[in-house]
Scaffold this active site. Structure first.
Site, mmCIF file in Angstrom:
data_model
loop_
_atom_site.group_PDB
_atom_site.id
_atom_site.type_symbol
_atom_site.label_atom_id
_atom_site.label_comp_id
_atom_site.label_asym_id
_atom_site.label_seq_id
_atom_site.Cartn_x
_atom_site.Cartn_y
_atom_site.Cartn_z
ATOM 1 N N ASN A 30 0.833 -1.210 0.000
ATOM 2 C CA ASN A 30 0.000 0.000 0.000
ATOM 3 C C ASN A 30 0.861 1.250 0.000
ATOM 4 O O ASN A 30 1.962 1.250 0.570
ATOM 5 C CB ASN A 30 -0.853 0.091 1.282
ATOM 6 C CG ASN A 30 -1.806 -1.065 1.438
ATOM 7 O OD1 ASN A 30 -2.327 -1.586 0.457
ATOM 8 N ND2 ASN A 30 -2.035 -1.469 2.682
ATOM 9 N N ALA A 31 0.320 2.308 -0.589
ATOM 10 C CA ALA A 31 0.877 3.638 -0.330
ATOM 11 C C ALA A 31 0.220 4.144 0.951
ATOM 12 O O ALA A 31 -1.008 4.182 1.054
ATOM 13 C CB ALA A 31 0.560 4.567 -1.494
ATOM 14 N N LEU A 63 2.358 -7.981 22.601
ATOM 15 C CA LEU A 63 1.760 -7.257 23.724
ATOM 16 C C LEU A 63 2.295 -5.831 23.832
ATOM 17 O O LEU A 63 2.330 -5.251 24.922
ATOM 18 C CB LEU A 63 2.033 -8.022 25.027
ATOM 19 C CG LEU A 63 1.527 -9.480 25.056
ATOM 20 C CD1 LEU A 63 2.056 -10.209 26.280
ATOM 21 C CD2 LEU A 63 -0.002 -9.506 25.028
ATOM 22 N N GLY A 75 5.985 -6.716 25.493
ATOM 23 C CA GLY A 75 6.712 -7.790 24.834
ATOM 24 C C GLY A 75 5.791 -8.704 24.061
ATOM 25 O O GLY A 75 4.964 -8.259 23.275
ATOM 26 N N GLY A 130 4.380 -4.059 14.094
ATOM 27 C CA GLY A 130 3.973 -5.468 14.095
ATOM 28 C C GLY A 130 4.486 -6.202 12.867
ATOM 29 O O GLY A 130 4.840 -7.386 12.940
ATOM 30 N N ASP A 131 4.554 -5.508 11.750
ATOM 31 C CA ASP A 131 5.081 -6.138 10.527
ATOM 32 C C ASP A 131 6.574 -6.417 10.679
ATOM 33 O O ASP A 131 7.069 -7.463 10.239
ATOM 34 C CB ASP A 131 4.834 -5.231 9.322
ATOM 35 C CG ASP A 131 3.369 -4.845 9.185
ATOM 36 O OD1 ASP A 131 2.504 -5.668 9.542
ATOM 37 O OD2 ASP A 131 3.092 -3.723 8.738
ATOM 38 N N ALA A 165 11.641 -0.330 15.837
ATOM 39 C CA ALA A 165 10.778 0.235 14.789
ATOM 40 C C ALA A 165 9.864 1.344 15.327
ATOM 41 O O ALA A 165 9.526 2.268 14.585
ATOM 42 C CB ALA A 165 9.950 -0.866 14.136
ATOM 43 N N GLY A 191 6.967 6.456 10.468
ATOM 44 C CA GLY A 191 6.703 5.693 9.258
ATOM 45 C C GLY A 191 6.775 4.204 9.533
ATOM 46 O O GLY A 191 6.998 3.766 10.669
HETATM 47 O O1 RIB Z 1 0.808 -2.565 9.561
HETATM 48 C C1 RIB Z 1 0.952 -1.275 9.032
HETATM 49 C C2 RIB Z 1 0.429 -1.234 7.623
HETATM 50 O O2 RIB Z 1 -0.951 -1.489 7.643
HETATM 51 C C3 RIB Z 1 0.573 0.102 6.951
HETATM 52 O O3 RIB Z 1 1.796 0.239 6.271
HETATM 53 C C4 RIB Z 1 -0.640 0.156 6.046
HETATM 54 O O4 RIB Z 1 -0.338 0.116 4.694
HETATM 55 C C5 RIB Z 1 -1.513 -1.026 6.453
HETATM 56 O O5 RIB Z 1 -1.408 -2.049 5.563
#
Ligand code: RIB
Length: 305
Positions: A18-19, A224, A228, A255-256, A286, A291
């Protein structure tokens, strides 16, 4: 840096790109209310794209299977992936405009996100079948739910023997038994755990982990935030993994980064608690920068415990 498809990868991410259209706000508006925010900033994002960049920045050989539009946002996202060293041979172009996420971030660093899936909704089971060579070389395959559930289920059906499947069910949705059974681990936060478990979730993360394991995944990791994470697998007691104290400025995409770091360490053979400890440190780093992808640390920037 570009990673060629012939080198093989340690992690394949199948997911969204996604943007991210981001506005800082003092507080989020209520229904019918208007608030003023900061100037708009456009970042590369998407849970799949974020995971791929996070892993590549740590040094993982990473590939991404995703779909973007044939437009300026799509080009921004592809450029960000390539700059991080992600193998983009699996990124398909066209079919719909690039997915967009509308994000507000408040002064505490918390965010709210609305995603318009766009091209992500056109990443199909047929696209997964056509990417057989990419799947075949991946020891760990990680997905999320900003792409169609049918596509995620096709990934599960096409998992190469001996590979490991990681799912972050975000945004949460009811999951078919075949998908749940493949998760090793299912990685989710409190909100996602409660959504999957319903009103009987129980008060404690240990309760959620036990309830989630009963749904069928081989293992579970509950994130969490500043507390943690908690890991659990069938036959072992749930285990708390503490985080590091940091000052959060923006939690978007943390989380990513966590899931990417976890998945990569699992691909190197690390046990789940060890991989989770590493992931909490990456997630902590992070949140200290703004961002999503821009906030991700290199291996040398991951704080020591
Ligand atoms: O987890 C964060 C992401 O969730 C953002 O970058 C946004 O694009 C959504 O997908």
């Amino acid at each position: 840096m570009t990673v060629g498809p012939g080198r093989g990868c340690e992690l394949l991410v199948v997911g969204s790109a996604n943007a991210d259209l981001v506005v800082g706000v003092e507080r989020r508006p209520g229904p019918g209310e208007t608030v003023l925010g900061s100037d708009l900033v456009v970042h590369p994002g998407g849970k799949g794209g974020n995971q791929a960049v996070a892993a590549a920045r740590l040094g993982a050989r990473t590939a991404l299977l995703a779909r973007v539009g044939d437009d300026a946002h799509g080009r921004l996202l592809l450029e960000a992936q390539r700059a991080a060293g992600v193998d983009t041979s699996g990124v398909l172009v066209g079919g719909a405009p690039t997915g967009v996420a509308l994000i507000t971030v408040d002064p505490s660093g918390d965010n709210s996100i609305v995603v318009s899936p766009g091209a992500n909704a056109h990443l199909t089971p047929a696209d997964v079948r056509a990417a057989g060579a990419l799947l075949a070389q991946a020891p760990v395959i990680s997905t999320q739910l900003e792409i169609p559930l049918d596509t995620v289920a096709e990934v599960v059906r096409r998992l190469p023997p001996g590979s490991r499947f990681v799912l972050n069910p975000s945004p949460p949705a009811a999951l078919p038994a075949e998908v749940l059974a493949a998760c090793d681990p299912l990685v989710l936060n409190e909100h996602e755990a409660r959504a999957l478990l319903g009103p009987d979730a129980g008060p404690r993360p240990e309760d959620w982990a036990r309830g989630l394991l009963a749904l069928g995944p081989r293992s579970v990791v509950v994130t969490l935030g500043p507390e943690g994470a908690l890991t659990a697998a069938t036959g072992t007691a749930p285990l708390r993994v503490p985080s590091l104290p940091v000052k959060a400025v923006d939690t978007t995409g943390a989380g990513d980064a966590f899931t990417a770091a976890l998945s990569w360490h699992l691909s190197t053979g690390a046990p789940l608690p060890t991989a989770t400890t590493f992931a909490t440190r990456v997630g902590a780093a992070a949140v200290t920068r703004r961002g999503a992808q821009e906030s991700y640390p290199t291996l040398g920037e991951v704080p020591e415990g």
